[in-house]
Design an enzyme around this catalytic site. Sequence first.
Site: not given
Ligand code: 13P
Length: 252
Positions: A9, A11, A95, A97, A167, A173, A211
């Site tokens: 992803n 983002k 997601h 976010e 997640e 992140g 992560s």
């Molecule tokens: P990270 O791997 O950067 O922690 O992000 C995970 C994520 O949100 C994938 O959708």
Amino acid sequence: MRRRIVAGNWKMNGSRDLSEELVGYVRSEAGSLDNGVEVVIIPPAIYIGNVLDQAQGVVSVGVQNVGQWQSGAYTGEVSPEMAKDAGCRYVLVGHSERRQIFGETDELVAEKVSLVVSSGLVAIVCVGETLEERESGQAESVVAHQVRSGLAFVPKGQWHNVVVAYEPVWAIGTGKTATAGDAQDMHSAIRGVLKDMGAPAEEISLLYGGSVKADNAAALFSEPDIDGGLIGGASLVAKEFMSICRSFPAAT
Ligand code: 13P
């Protein structure tokens, strides 16, 4: 059918150059994977065409979000039918976010999931608890609720178009990842909820995200209920991403 999937992803990151270089590299390496992993790239919608040009059917492509309608006066939105028409196979829905920054509710997630799977695309439905929820012992109940409500409208014959991504919000992140054991416990609980809902739980792929890096992927992927990963930051680095894809043992 339950499949091994590693999805990147991006983002709101990437460029035409990254679409060419990274996806070109991933395509050239993905063809020789011997572990049955399906590699998926999920770029910003504006780069879908560039990524598809490079993916050449060897790498699958997805979108990060869709609207809850198929067409009409919804400026700025992309529909599941459009994602399918463009050549995508996957759609991320819910997601954290999107939930936290854009206020997406469980009800909206459920509406989108239903439209996505009915369009013949695979919905990767994201669930996960916050740090406060984990620390107050509510992680499992929060995730169970997200699974039940987000998948409430999946038509009976469409479960093959559902993937669930666990997640934990506190791991996204942050460099903090759930231990393989904790992730396995939650995946097993999610499979239990799916079973209770009458879904073919053993057939549904469950991905872990938060992560995931080249150095922790193998431990996560060795757990029996972890069928792959949803990778953020590390999916923007071609070699690291491919090394995560290689972290599954060879297919038996
Ligand atoms: P990270 O791997 O950067 O922690 O992000 C995970 C994520 O949100 C994938 O959708």
